[in-house]
Write a protein that holds these residues in place. Structure first.
Motif, PDB file in Angstrom:
ATOM      1  N   GLU A 318       0.414 -10.292  -5.533  1.00 51.90           N
ATOM      2  CA  GLU A 318       0.368  -8.947  -4.963  1.00 51.90           C
ATOM      3  C   GLU A 318       0.182  -9.007  -3.445  1.00 51.90           C
ATOM      4  O   GLU A 318       0.807  -8.248  -2.698  1.00 51.90           O
ATOM      5  N   ARG A 319      -0.657  -9.935  -2.971  1.00 56.51           N
ATOM      6  CA  ARG A 319      -0.868 -10.068  -1.531  1.00 56.51           C
ATOM      7  C   ARG A 319       0.404 -10.541  -0.835  1.00 56.51           C
ATOM      8  O   ARG A 319       0.719 -10.113   0.281  1.00 56.51           O
ATOM      9  N   LYS A 322       2.824  -7.536  -0.687  1.00 55.36           N
ATOM     10  CA  LYS A 322       2.412  -6.599   0.355  1.00 55.36           C
ATOM     11  C   LYS A 322       2.784  -7.121   1.735  1.00 55.36           C
ATOM     12  O   LYS A 322       3.149  -6.343   2.630  1.00 55.36           O
ATOM     13  N   GLU A 325       6.430  -6.371   2.106  1.00 51.71           N
ATOM     14  CA  GLU A 325       6.688  -4.942   2.281  1.00 51.71           C
ATOM     15  C   GLU A 325       6.117  -4.386   3.587  1.00 51.71           C
ATOM     16  O   GLU A 325       6.488  -3.299   4.025  1.00 51.71           O
ATOM     17  N   ARG A 327       2.967  -3.581   4.026  1.00 53.49           N
ATOM     18  CA  ARG A 327       1.982  -2.546   3.684  1.00 53.49           C
ATOM     19  C   ARG A 327       0.574  -3.127   3.840  1.00 53.49           C
ATOM     20  O   ARG A 327       0.319  -4.271   3.517  1.00 53.49           O
ATOM     21  N   GLY A 328      -0.338  -2.294   4.308  1.00 54.38           N
ATOM     22  CA  GLY A 328      -1.721  -2.723   4.399  1.00 54.38           C
ATOM     23  C   GLY A 328      -1.957  -3.603   5.617  1.00 54.38           C
ATOM     24  O   GLY A 328      -1.140  -3.720   6.515  1.00 54.38           O
ATOM     25  N   GLY A 386       8.343  -0.964   4.864  1.00 57.27           N
ATOM     26  CA  GLY A 386       6.996  -0.437   4.711  1.00 57.27           C
ATOM     27  C   GLY A 386       6.812   0.904   5.397  1.00 57.27           C
ATOM     28  O   GLY A 386       6.087   1.775   4.923  1.00 57.27           O
ATOM     29  N   GLU A 393       4.703   1.099  -4.254  1.00 57.64           N
ATOM     30  CA  GLU A 393       4.608  -0.321  -3.954  1.00 57.64           C
ATOM     31  C   GLU A 393       5.064  -1.157  -5.149  1.00 57.64           C
ATOM     32  O   GLU A 393       4.898  -0.775  -6.307  1.00 57.64           O
ATOM     33  N   GLY A 395       3.848  -4.387  -5.697  1.00 58.38           N
ATOM     34  CA  GLY A 395       2.546  -4.864  -6.158  1.00 58.38           C
ATOM     35  C   GLY A 395       2.585  -5.660  -7.447  1.00 58.38           C
ATOM     36  O   GLY A 395       3.261  -6.668  -7.564  1.00 58.38           O
TER      37      GLY A 395
END
Length: 483
Positions: A318-319, A322, A325, A327-328, A386, A393, A395
């Motif tokens: 998942e990391r 992300k 993408e 994101r975060g 993103g 997401e 994810g």
């Protein structure tokens, strides 16, 4: 196996092959076993092995946060810890002493020792040399720790090992004041409550996994207790065992025998077992059976993988997604303090633990995410996707639920694993179209995610409660890992 003997640094030729110019390193996640420690429980005092070991000078300089009685603000208290135990003659309290009758520097059970602090500090220096000095992936100095993700299990030896490693990855003189605040922000180390912990196989809070673990342990006992190998062990060390017998499920268990052997081998002559415990053939037998007892379930059972380590590996994927993408937070480097069962459980679940040797102290697994800079994956699926992409997401959503546009975001990205600086390959990534052309160790992110999705739990706590009270049966046909 006990103390890790790190391989020499990569040569320039090795480095160029390991990190080809057409691939940009984007995210690194390091899972590290803690350093050398004392045994998790006292064993074999009948051989003369002292129960308390004098290898923990850190207990003379413990610092705790307290509330100042004068100002109602937080301050610190430095104190020295000594251990108290029972006297030999009665239940009267007495200080625990070293083999030379000193009360200071005494380690508790399962405590990180001075040597463990040294080897985990050395790991941090090796990581700095690779990712900062030679690859230039991380900056040589930082003004904010926000790009570094630090997480550890709640076990003190894992936390302390993580701290030691970070302290040499970024020594104090490389942590610079922020231009905005004039100070270096305090690094954040993330932990979880025991009930939520998935950074190790959590049999204490996952009853279903505990039942499966017992079933595989019993199978190992049935297979090995009455064999020539076990008879060989009994001839060597049976006289020191409770009941005079060595077995997978003896007292202490065979894995407990291994734990004490490995801990004593790592430390000084004051804490040694009789020489027969260190017989090379015997140690090979003990480790081989221990690896089967503890990790064969990951190789054969999808449910075992899902409940034992699936949550953690799902976090890693998942990391990575992300990062693709955009994101975060833009974390570039993760350092996770964990245990031997974490490293071997993860590698075995990916079909990449091809050894009969136990995980040495201060071992690590590097999970590296690369972007093919010839395909421009980041611009297509990262920042632009993103900021302006539609839809939820990716994810943890399984690969079969992704649309074509979502799948395209993962194109041009590759995952590679290194265990103690040696490349390991996931078997499912060897298939055509699942890896970088010419190098099977670079698994496509899409293929890696698809393999991990199969044993990532959707609701770990609920699945841990499933089948309570039912008889646990092992898979009739092994469910191979890594596909």
């Amino acid at each position: 196996m006990t103390t890790l003997q790190p391989r020499p640094p990569y040569t320039d030729a090795e480095l160029q092959k390991l990190y080809p110019p057409n691939l940009d390193l984007q995210l690194v996640q390091i899972l590290m076993r803690h350093g050398e420690r004392t045994p998790v429980s006292p064993r074999f005092q009948n051989t003369g092995l002292p129960p308390f070991w004098p290898y923990c000078t850190s207990v003379r300089q413990i610092t705790s946060t307290i509330l100042s009685p004068s100002s109602s603000s937080l301050t610190t208290l430095q104190w020295t810890r000594r251990l108290e135990t029972f006297s030999r003659e009665s239940d009267s309290p007495t200080l625990a002493l070293s083999p030379t009758s000193h009360p200071d520097n005494i380690c508790d059970m399962g405590t990180l020792t001075d040597l463990g602090r040294q080897t985990t500090s050395s790991l941090g220096a090796r990581l700095r040399d690779l990712y900062i000095t030679r690859l230039g992936f991380l900056p040589p100095a930082i003004t904010s720790p926000s790009q570094i993700y630090l997480r550890t299990t709640p076990v003190p030896r894992a936390l302390e090992s993580l701290q030691q490693t970070f302290s040499t990855l970024y020594p104090p003189n490389t942590r610079l004041p922020s231009p905005e605040t004039g100070i270096f922000p305090t690094p954040v180390i993330i932990t979880r409550a025991h009930a939520d912990e998935t950074l190790y196989p959590n049999d204490g809070n996952c009853r279903r996994f505990a039942a499966l673990s017992r079933a595989f342990a019993q199978r190992a006992a049935d297979r090995h207790n009455n064999t020539p190998d076990m008879e060989y062990l009994n001839q060597l060390i049976g006289k020191w065992m409770d009941g005079g017998k060595v077995a997978v499920d003896s007292r202490p268990r065979l894995s407990g025998v291994m734990d004490t052997i490995n801990a004593t081998l790592a430390h000084g002559p004051e804490t040694r077992l009789p020489k027969e415990f260190y017989d090379e053939k015997a140690r090979g037998i003990i480790e081989k059976i221990g690896v089967e007892e503890w990790f064969q379930g990951y190789r054969e059972s999808e449910e075992y993988r899902r409940l034992g380590i699936g949550g953690l590996v799902g976090d890693l994927v998942e990391r990575m997604v992300k990062s693709v993408e955009g994101r975060g937070d833009e974390v570039r480097f993760g350092l996770l303090g964990c245990h031997d069962t974490t490293l071997a459980g993860m590698l075995a679940s990916l079909g990449a633990f091809g050894t009969e040797r136990w995980v040495p102290f201060t071992s690590h697994v590097a999970v590296e995410l690369f972007r093919d800079n010839m395909k421009g994956g980041r611009e297509r699926g990262g920042w632009f996707g993103g900021l302006f992409g539609k839809g939820k997401e990716i994810g943890r959503r399984p690969a079969e639920e992704l649309g074509e546009e979502e799948k395209k975001k993962l194109e041009g990205y590759y995952v590679r694993l290194r265990y103690n600086d040696e490349v390991v390959t996931v078997p499912g990534c060897r298939m055509e179209g699942k890896h970088l052309e010419g190098d099977e160790s670079f698994c496509t992110l899409a293929a890696f995610k698809e393999i991990v999705d199969k044993f990532t739990p959707k609701n770990w706590k609920q699945e841990c409660r499933m089948g309570r009270g039912e008889t646990v049966s092992l898979p009739k046909v092994p469910e191979p890992a890594g596909y």
